[in-house]
Scaffold this active site. Structure first.
Site, PDB file in Angstrom:
ATOM      1  N   ASP A  16      -2.498  -7.719   4.746  1.00  0.00           N
ATOM      2  CA  ASP A  16      -3.622  -7.590   5.577  1.00  0.00           C
ATOM      3  C   ASP A  16      -3.162  -7.545   7.125  1.00  0.00           C
ATOM      4  OD1 ASP A  16      -6.326  -7.867   6.434  1.00  0.00           O
ATOM      5  OD2 ASP A  16      -6.422 -10.048   6.386  1.00  0.00           O
ATOM      6  N   ASN A  64     -13.528  -3.485  -0.140  1.00  0.00           N
ATOM      7  CA  ASN A  64     -13.221  -2.551   0.880  1.00  0.00           C
ATOM      8  C   ASN A  64     -14.143  -1.146   0.921  1.00  0.00           C
ATOM      9  OD1 ASN A  64      -9.736  -3.520   0.993  1.00  0.00           O
ATOM     10  ND2 ASN A  64     -11.689  -4.303   2.215  1.00  0.00           N
TER      11      ASN A  64
HETATM   12  C1  IPE Z   1      -8.132  -8.237   1.808  1.00  0.00           C
HETATM   13  O1  IPE Z   1      -8.210  -8.118   3.142  1.00  0.00           O
HETATM   14  C2  IPE Z   1      -7.986  -7.048   0.733  1.00  0.00           C
HETATM   15  C3  IPE Z   1      -6.688  -6.358   0.764  1.00  0.00           C
HETATM   16  C4  IPE Z   1      -5.744  -6.754   1.811  1.00  0.00           C
HETATM   17  C5  IPE Z   1      -6.728  -5.224   0.172  1.00  0.00           C
HETATM   18  P1  IPE Z   1      -9.590  -7.703   3.776  1.00  0.00           P
HETATM   19  O2  IPE Z   1      -9.066  -7.517   5.199  1.00  0.00           O
HETATM   20  O3  IPE Z   1     -10.419  -6.776   3.204  1.00  0.00           O
HETATM   21  O4  IPE Z   1     -10.146  -9.398   3.730  1.00  0.00           O
HETATM   22  P2  IPE Z   1     -11.028 -10.139   4.565  1.00  0.00           P
HETATM   23  O5  IPE Z   1     -12.327  -9.133   4.917  1.00  0.00           O
HETATM   24  O6  IPE Z   1     -10.439 -10.343   5.859  1.00  0.00           O
HETATM   25  O7  IPE Z   1     -11.535 -11.213   3.693  1.00  0.00           O
HETATM   26  C1  IPE Z   2      -5.394  -4.749   5.094  1.00  0.00           C
HETATM   27  O1  IPE Z   2      -5.439  -4.213   6.643  1.00  0.00           O
HETATM   28  C2  IPE Z   2      -5.610  -3.008   4.462  1.00  0.00           C
HETATM   29  C3  IPE Z   2      -6.723  -3.140   3.817  1.00  0.00           C
HETATM   30  C4  IPE Z   2      -7.576  -4.177   3.506  1.00  0.00           C
HETATM   31  C5  IPE Z   2      -7.245  -1.803   3.052  1.00  0.00           C
HETATM   32  P1  IPE Z   2      -7.071  -4.435   7.245  1.00  0.00           P
HETATM   33  O2  IPE Z   2      -7.404  -3.023   7.318  1.00  0.00           O
HETATM   34  O3  IPE Z   2      -7.698  -5.549   6.370  1.00  0.00           O
HETATM   35  O4  IPE Z   2      -6.641  -4.560   8.626  1.00  0.00           O
HETATM   36  P2  IPE Z   2      -7.383  -6.011   9.471  1.00  0.00           P
HETATM   37  O5  IPE Z   2      -7.412  -7.141   8.801  1.00  0.00           O
HETATM   38  O6  IPE Z   2      -8.669  -5.256  10.023  1.00  0.00           O
HETATM   39  O7  IPE Z   2      -6.285  -6.230  10.869  1.00  0.00           O
HETATM   40 MG    MG Z   3      -8.206  -7.316   6.972  1.00  0.00          MG
END
Ligand code: IPE
Ligand code: IPE
Ligand code: MG
Length: 235
Positions: A16, A64
């Protein structure tokens, strides 16, 4: 250095913070996802070196799919590109590659490219790299329950243990994660391995995923080595 005796068999990472990493640099979110691929390679190679047998990565959740279409498309394109870019590294390191999740939602092109790489790496034994794609813990439990219900309907006397239930989950045959790492400072499970993580050790770090490399991974393994797992018993 990490001591051999406490190396986790299965390490899982909720990758993340890619978007925030890019924003900090005044870049588009996708640049964070691109930078995150390097961290995947670093952790996979370090896992092989350290003797971790399973490394699983939460790459894309069922939720997602609700992100802006342009970001979803960019992530799927990046996945497609990574498959061809990493074939050599996977083969050189003896890594078996597996994708788990609701594969029906993937495009046919991506799904068949994944299947091809899974077949190609099937015999590799140094480590298994699992990518959770279009995955959520509740989806997994539901699909398992549905399949189990069908079998119970045919054999109503059947007794089901937690171990039996394991075999209906998409992770059947894969040991539960010993350690679940989440980067970027968020301290939640976000519908990840709800059943399989019942006794996992958790490690939350503020480091954003694109900044999580060998050094941070080794530090996580060192921290895991100090944990005392009791599984509800008295030691
Ligand atoms: C969790 O991250 C999913 C992945 C890393 C694939 P998200 O960014 O989607 O989760 P939330 O929205 O912060 O809970
Ligand atoms: C994790 O990074 C990757 C996926 C969930 C696909 P994020 O895209 O959630 O990055 P933040 O949390 O918005 O910084
Ligand atoms: Mg995220």
């Amino acid at each position: 250095m990490t001591t051999d005796k406490n190396i986790p068999v299965h390490v899982s990472i909720i990758m993340d913070g890619n978007g925030r990493w890019a924003r900090e640099r005044g870049q588009e979110r996708v640049m964070g996802h691109i930078a995150g691929v390097k961290s995947v390679r670093a952790c996979a190679e370090e896992s092989v070196r350290q003797g971790v047998k399973y490394l699983s990565l939460f790459a894309f959740s069922e939720e997602n799919w609700g992100r802006p279409q342009a970001e979803v498309d960019a992530l799927m394109k990046l996945m497609m590109k990574s498959l061809s870019d990493e074939v050599g590294t996977l083969m050189d390191n003896g890594v078996r590659f597996v994708v788990l999740g609701n594969r029906k939602r993937l495009s046919e092109t991506l799904d068949s490219a994944i299947t091809q790489l899974e077949k190609m790496t099937e015999g590799n034994q140094a480590m298994t790299l699992i990518v959770f794609l279009s995955y959520s813990g509740k989806w997994d439990i539901l699909q398992a329950a549905r399949r189990m219900a069908e079998e119970i309907a045919a054999d109503p006397g059947k007794v089901v243990s937690p171990e039996d239930f394991d075999s209906y989950l998409v992770t059947a045959g894969i040991p539960d994660p010993d350690l679940i790492i989440r980067t970027s400072g968020e301290q939640r499970i976000s519908n990840y391995l709800l059943w399989q993580g019942a006794y996992s050790e958790f490690l939350f770090t503020d480091v954003l995923w694109p900044d999580f490399h060998e050094e941070q991974y080794r530090a996580a393994l060192d921290e895991y080595a100090k944990r005392d797992r009791r599984y509800g018993k008295v030691k």
